[in-house]
Design an enzyme around this catalytic site. Sequence first.
Site, PDB file in Angstrom:
ATOM      1  N   ASP A 190       0.900  -1.107  -0.017  1.00  0.00           N
ATOM      2  CA  ASP A 190       0.085   0.031  -0.037  1.00  0.00           C
ATOM      3  C   ASP A 190       0.869   1.273  -0.085  1.00  0.00           C
ATOM      4  O   ASP A 190       2.355   1.193   0.006  1.00  0.00           O
ATOM      5  CB  ASP A 190      -1.016  -0.157   1.287  1.00  0.00           C
ATOM      6  CG  ASP A 190      -2.322   0.542   0.642  1.00  0.00           C
ATOM      7  OD1 ASP A 190      -2.430   1.744   0.339  1.00  0.00           O
ATOM      8  OD2 ASP A 190      -3.334  -0.099   0.956  1.00  0.00           O
ATOM      9  N   HIS A 261      -2.915   2.865  -4.959  1.00  0.00           N
ATOM     10  CA  HIS A 261      -2.259   2.606  -3.483  1.00  0.00           C
ATOM     11  C   HIS A 261      -0.892   2.009  -3.813  1.00  0.00           C
ATOM     12  O   HIS A 261      -0.468   1.071  -3.233  1.00  0.00           O
ATOM     13  CB  HIS A 261      -3.137   1.507  -2.965  1.00  0.00           C
ATOM     14  CG  HIS A 261      -4.419   2.100  -2.315  1.00  0.00           C
ATOM     15  ND1 HIS A 261      -4.545   2.998  -0.979  1.00  0.00           N
ATOM     16  CD2 HIS A 261      -5.762   2.162  -2.429  1.00  0.00           C
ATOM     17  CE1 HIS A 261      -5.447   3.359  -0.713  1.00  0.00           C
ATOM     18  NE2 HIS A 261      -6.438   2.698  -1.956  1.00  0.00           N
ATOM     19  N   ASP A 325      -8.816  -0.782  -6.382  1.00  0.00           N
ATOM     20  CA  ASP A 325      -9.746   0.124  -5.828  1.00  0.00           C
ATOM     21  C   ASP A 325      -8.949   1.686  -5.729  1.00  0.00           C
ATOM     22  O   ASP A 325      -7.680   1.856  -5.942  1.00  0.00           O
ATOM     23  CB  ASP A 325      -9.912  -0.245  -4.274  1.00  0.00           C
ATOM     24  CG  ASP A 325      -8.688  -0.406  -3.393  1.00  0.00           C
ATOM     25  OD1 ASP A 325      -7.763  -0.866  -3.962  1.00  0.00           O
ATOM     26  OD2 ASP A 325      -8.731   0.110  -2.206  1.00  0.00           O
ATOM     27  N   GLU A 326      -9.786   2.656  -5.646  1.00  0.00           N
ATOM     28  CA  GLU A 326      -9.143   3.909  -5.241  1.00  0.00           C
ATOM     29  C   GLU A 326      -8.130   4.395  -6.026  1.00  0.00           C
ATOM     30  O   GLU A 326      -7.125   4.905  -5.542  1.00  0.00           O
ATOM     31  CB  GLU A 326      -9.213   4.014  -3.762  1.00  0.00           C
ATOM     32  CG  GLU A 326     -10.285   3.669  -2.850  1.00  0.00           C
ATOM     33  CD  GLU A 326     -10.119   3.852  -1.264  1.00  0.00           C
ATOM     34  OE1 GLU A 326     -10.903   3.984  -0.482  1.00  0.00           O
ATOM     35  OE2 GLU A 326      -9.028   3.434  -1.005  1.00  0.00           O
ATOM     36  N   THR A 467      -5.876  -1.236   8.798  1.00  0.00           N
ATOM     37  CA  THR A 467      -5.136  -1.227  10.139  1.00  0.00           C
ATOM     38  C   THR A 467      -4.488   0.239  10.438  1.00  0.00           C
ATOM     39  O   THR A 467      -3.537   0.366  11.064  1.00  0.00           O
ATOM     40  CB  THR A 467      -4.091  -2.235  10.239  1.00  0.00           C
ATOM     41  OG1 THR A 467      -3.226  -2.106   9.337  1.00  0.00           O
ATOM     42  CG2 THR A 467      -4.475  -3.464  10.306  1.00  0.00           C
ATOM     43  N   GLU A 468      -5.088   1.196   9.737  1.00  0.00           N
ATOM     44  CA  GLU A 468      -4.664   2.669  10.092  1.00  0.00           C
ATOM     45  C   GLU A 468      -4.565   2.711  11.465  1.00  0.00           C
ATOM     46  O   GLU A 468      -3.728   3.409  11.963  1.00  0.00           O
ATOM     47  CB  GLU A 468      -5.448   3.771   9.526  1.00  0.00           C
ATOM     48  CG  GLU A 468      -5.480   3.624   8.008  1.00  0.00           C
ATOM     49  CD  GLU A 468      -6.577   3.016   7.339  1.00  0.00           C
ATOM     50  OE1 GLU A 468      -6.967   1.822   7.915  1.00  0.00           O
ATOM     51  OE2 GLU A 468      -6.782   3.360   5.966  1.00  0.00           O
TER      52      GLU A 468
END
Length: 541
Positions: A190, A261, A325-326, A467-468
């Site tokens: 990421d 990411h 994603d994103e 898990t931020e």
Amino acid sequence: MKSFLFLTIWIIAGLVGFAQPVSIIPQPVSVKQTGGKFIINAKTVIVAKDAEEEKAADFFTTYLQSVYGFTLGKSNSAQHNYIRLNTRKFIQKPSSDAYTLMVTSSGVTITGDTYPGTFYGIQSLIQLLPVAKSNALTIPAVTIADAPRFNYRGMMLDVGRHFFPLPVVKKYIDYIALHKMNYFHWHLTDDQGWRIEIKKYPLLTQVGSTRNNTIIGHFPGTGNDNTPHGGFYTQDEIREVVKYAADRFITVVPEIEMPGHAEAALTSYNWLGCPGTGPYKVEGTWGVFDNVFCAGKDSTFQFLQDVIDEVLQLFPSPYIHVGGDECPKTNWKKCPLCQARIKAEGLKDEHGLQSYFVQRMEKYINGKGRKIIGWDEILEGGLAPNATVMSWRGEEGGIDAAKQNHDVIMTPGGWVYFDHAQVEKDDSLTIGGFLPLGKVYGYEPIPKELNAEQAKHVLGGQANLWTEYITNLPKIEYMIFPRMSALSEVLWSPKNQRNWKLFLPRLQQQYKRYDLWKSNFSKAIIAEVKVAPKKVISKKK
Ligand code: ACM
Ligand code: ZN
């Protein structure tokens, strides 16, 4: 009241030395108590006839040793005081991983239709054991017939936002096994860290696995901690994890994020970004970042294919997760190479370019005999022909994909994002959202919009643990328990066996198991039970 009654029965049973009432999560298809009991002690032998059954036997003996402090002998045969594994071999594929578990006064027999089935029988046996430590474990005589409802029962762990060492990863896999789940989705790359050693590109871990600092508190933070955070798994460690999971009949699905990411990768090898963008850094804050893989350069695809080649060597999984994603299109819009690609390939726009990207990687991965999974954004601009979709922005992506005859794994944020808070007024630092236990328990993975044929494309579901705001094992446990126990029942038990009111007393027993495992868990349900379950289970976001 019911749970009080249940507890009373349990306490009395414990005091007079009876086996405790049967209380298994996920609820099996059929449980018949037949009267009488069996006692497991150090003289009990476990009978396993081949290496696959040994895996189930080893899991059980290791569990006994670590939780109760004694272990069992092994034998090829025994007439008394035995736990016999007796996997059937003649079941045709695709099989259901069903099992039967029979406890009589002379012993336990577990008959799996398959080896995973036998392993699931062991998991039910574990839940027949008393929750008090003893070296003589009384279990009730019982006949259980059981099989999973869905074939994909998954848990994702994000090791990008925070790195977790091998023992934590193994513990997470043990929890998956104990819940009769069978997929571990390992989110390995990421913006905040690249966590898998790739021999051909050493800078990915030399540079990309460490960030200089992390924000303090909730985004956007009150400053940063000025402390480097990093870590990665060597290829030997990855092989160790894959084997550890396989010994528990769990498939590890690796996720290599693309095209978004990707900033940790771009920081390691700047040429992976669109010309003129940067400087890049391994991010110390959370969100979605503009610096993504350049889709105009063939060298980007060559790099990713090289990475995938090493990933394929490490992971026998039929699925490789490619993220998807994103992915902001900001850089692609300005990049002459990306724009030239759009023109040359006759693509409509940058969404078409994202679709081209994923399809090109899918073709490569399919060519190596594997399938891709992508987050539901891979629907935009056209689905890659053989892709399985993980529906996370609600159920719509999953519904769309199933209607296009694509396989689907349901992971909708409103029901199975275990990074969300468990109580309305947060009792720990979380990303936000509110996902109480009852809402997880009430989740139905087959959307009503699908007909019976389309519904067959829903392979199952998965909870995601981003898990931020999760930095250690106790917090992982706090976020997954007891919601994971609820999800395991959603994915395993027959739909008509799911009953919130009957789940709650079984959960009381499960709390005692968490204690036995020395695992942390949230007690938010105690507050939640005061809310009418119907309201809690409501599907409104
Ligand atoms: C996701 O939660 N961005 C898949
Ligand atoms: Zn570009």
